[in-house]
Design a protein around this motif. Sequence first.
Motif, short mmCIF file in Angstrom:
data_model
loop_
_atom_site.label_atom_id
_atom_site.label_comp_id
_atom_site.label_asym_id
_atom_site.label_seq_id
_atom_site.Cartn_x
_atom_site.Cartn_y
_atom_site.Cartn_z
N ARG A 84 0.84 -1.20 0.00
CA ARG A 84 0.00 0.00 0.00
C ARG A 84 0.88 1.26 0.00
O ARG A 84 0.62 2.21 -0.74
CB ARG A 84 -0.94 0.00 1.19
N ALA A 85 1.93 1.27 0.83
CA ALA A 85 2.81 2.44 0.90
C ALA A 85 3.45 2.71 -0.46
O ALA A 85 3.48 3.86 -0.92
CB ALA A 85 3.90 2.23 1.96
N LEU A 86 3.94 1.68 -1.12
CA LEU A 86 4.60 1.86 -2.42
C LEU A 86 3.60 2.29 -3.49
O LEU A 86 3.91 3.15 -4.33
CB LEU A 86 5.33 0.59 -2.82
N GLU A 87 2.40 1.72 -3.47
CA GLU A 87 1.37 2.12 -4.43
C GLU A 87 0.99 3.59 -4.28
O GLU A 87 0.67 4.27 -5.25
CB GLU A 87 0.11 1.25 -4.27
N LEU A 88 1.03 4.09 -3.05
CA LEU A 88 0.66 5.48 -2.77
C LEU A 88 1.79 6.46 -3.06
O LEU A 88 1.59 7.66 -3.04
CB LEU A 88 0.20 5.63 -1.31
N GLY A 89 3.00 5.95 -3.32
CA GLY A 89 4.11 6.83 -3.70
C GLY A 89 5.31 6.83 -2.77
O GLY A 89 6.22 7.63 -2.94
N ALA A 90 5.35 5.93 -1.78
CA ALA A 90 6.51 5.83 -0.90
C ALA A 90 7.68 5.24 -1.67
O ALA A 90 7.50 4.55 -2.68
CB ALA A 90 6.19 4.95 0.31
N THR A 91 8.88 5.49 -1.16
CA THR A 91 10.07 4.84 -1.69
C THR A 91 10.78 4.12 -0.54
O THR A 91 10.71 4.52 0.61
CB THR A 91 11.05 5.86 -2.32
N VAL A 92 11.45 3.04 -0.90
CA VAL A 92 12.17 2.24 0.09
C VAL A 92 13.50 2.91 0.43
O VAL A 92 14.25 3.30 -0.47
CB VAL A 92 12.43 0.82 -0.46
N LEU A 93 13.78 3.05 1.74
CA LEU A 93 15.08 3.54 2.19
C LEU A 93 15.92 2.41 2.77
O LEU A 93 17.12 2.37 2.57
CB LEU A 93 14.92 4.65 3.22
N ASP A 94 15.28 1.50 3.54
CA ASP A 94 16.04 0.43 4.17
C ASP A 94 15.11 -0.70 4.61
O ASP A 94 14.25 -0.49 5.46
CB ASP A 94 16.80 0.97 5.39
N THR A 95 15.27 -1.86 4.01
CA THR A 95 14.54 -3.06 4.43
C THR A 95 15.53 -4.18 4.77
O THR A 95 15.28 -5.34 4.53
CB THR A 95 13.54 -3.53 3.34
N SER A 96 16.63 -3.79 5.35
CA SER A 96 17.71 -4.71 5.69
C SER A 96 17.25 -5.82 6.63
O SER A 96 16.53 -5.57 7.59
CB SER A 96 18.85 -3.93 6.33
N GLN A 98 19.00 -7.01 8.79
CA GLN A 98 19.67 -6.76 10.07
C GLN A 98 18.69 -6.28 11.14
O GLN A 98 18.99 -6.37 12.32
CB GLN A 98 20.78 -5.72 9.90
N HIS A 99 17.57 -5.74 10.74
CA HIS A 99 16.54 -5.32 11.69
C HIS A 99 15.20 -5.85 11.19
O HIS A 99 14.45 -5.17 10.49
CB HIS A 99 16.53 -3.79 11.89
N PRO A 100 14.88 -7.08 11.56
CA PRO A 100 13.71 -7.77 11.01
C PRO A 100 12.36 -7.25 11.47
O PRO A 100 11.34 -7.61 10.90
CB PRO A 100 13.91 -9.21 11.47
N THR A 101 12.30 -6.37 12.48
CA THR A 101 11.01 -5.92 13.00
C THR A 101 10.60 -4.54 12.50
O THR A 101 9.54 -4.05 12.87
CB THR A 101 11.02 -5.91 14.54
N TRP A 102 11.40 -3.90 11.66
CA TRP A 102 11.03 -2.61 11.10
C TRP A 102 11.73 -2.36 9.78
O TRP A 102 12.79 -2.92 9.51
CB TRP A 102 11.29 -1.46 12.07
N ARG A 103 11.08 -1.55 8.95
CA ARG A 103 11.59 -1.16 7.64
C ARG A 103 11.39 0.34 7.47
O ARG A 103 10.43 0.90 7.98
CB ARG A 103 10.86 -1.91 6.53
N VAL A 104 12.28 0.97 6.71
CA VAL A 104 12.26 2.42 6.57
C VAL A 104 11.92 2.82 5.13
O VAL A 104 12.48 2.27 4.18
CB VAL A 104 13.63 3.04 6.96
N TYR A 105 11.02 3.79 5.00
CA TYR A 105 10.55 4.30 3.71
C TYR A 105 10.58 5.82 3.75
O TYR A 105 10.74 6.42 4.80
CB TYR A 105 9.12 3.83 3.45
N ALA A 106 10.38 6.45 2.60
CA ALA A 106 10.21 7.90 2.54
C ALA A 106 8.85 8.18 1.91
O ALA A 106 8.43 7.51 0.95
CB ALA A 106 11.32 8.54 1.70
N ASP A 107 8.16 9.17 2.44
CA ASP A 107 6.89 9.59 1.85
C ASP A 107 7.19 10.41 0.59
O ASP A 107 8.36 10.66 0.27
CB ASP A 107 6.03 10.35 2.87
N PRO A 108 6.18 10.82 -0.17
CA PRO A 108 6.44 11.55 -1.41
C PRO A 108 7.22 12.87 -1.24
O PRO A 108 7.86 13.32 -2.19
CB PRO A 108 5.04 11.81 -1.96
N ALA A 109 7.21 13.47 -0.04
CA ALA A 109 8.00 14.68 0.20
C ALA A 109 9.39 14.36 0.74
O ALA A 109 10.17 15.26 0.99
CB ALA A 109 7.26 15.61 1.17
N GLY A 110 9.68 13.07 0.93
CA GLY A 110 11.00 12.64 1.38
C GLY A 110 11.13 12.39 2.87
O GLY A 110 12.19 11.96 3.32
#
Length: 130
Positions: A84-96, A98-110
């Motif tokens: 849903r986040a990617l469909e709405l325009g988010a971009t992936v920053l970190d899905t490593s 190394q940290h399996p319980t959280w992932r980092v994205y950027a919204d359309p404004a960064g």
Amino acid sequence: MKLGAVALDTPDPAGLARFYAGLLGWEVDEQESSEDWVEVRGDGHVLAFQLAPDHVRPTWPAGGVPQQVHLDLHVPAFEDAERRALELGATVLDTSPQHPTWRVYADPAGHPFCLCLDGSGQAPEEASGG
């Protein structure tokens, strides 16, 4: 004292409001919105988006322009929330892994935000820089 709202600067308040309303399943509050200020409400919370024509998109984690703020959004599982986040325009920053319980994205404004697994018991300190 209680928190009323969190406001994010953006060159497109209505667009960023639509992104977060869609991501969170909240509603845009038309009565509290104008061309340069838009609010979304849900779950007893308010996110606001303020016109900042000179907004500089964060370049975090690369350096240069810091993240300024980030939101932790708790989800039961990554797959649907990430899609849903990617469909709405988010971009992936970190899905490593190394940290399996959280992932980092950027919204359309960064602005960075984290998808955090519900009940993981771990806060994304690394993503917030601290």
